[in-house]
Design a protein around this motif. Sequence first.
Motif: not given
Length: 107
Positions: A1-8, A14-19, A25-36
């Motif tokens: 997944m690209t950084a642009a897709a994560v930003a969208h 659907l994801l929380v941006y952690l800065g 982009p830094d997002v919560h890994p558990d959220q990414v796993n659930t979304l994936a």
Amino acid sequence: MTAAAVAHLVRAGLLVYLGGEVEFPDVHPDQVNTLARRRDLPALLDRHVPLGPAQSARRLGVRRVDFDAAVRLGFLSPVGTVEIDYKSHGGWTTVPLYSTFPVGLVC
């Protein structure tokens, strides 16, 4: 997944941006796993990634001139822009981007 897709996906809630950096982009890994694991991930990305005017017209199933009329009348407004370098056509061009969600509501 690209950084642009994560930003969208962050903008869609659907994801929380952690800065961090925009390119990484830094997002919560558990959220990414659930979304994936979601079977509808391609549809989610398709729904939340902005489209250019020609792509939006194709999504609506209308001619580009009809889409441009809907924009001119204020039914649709861009959610962002992107700069594209058309070297063979004279340089940089700003292309408006439209969210697919409102585009789908117009149908």
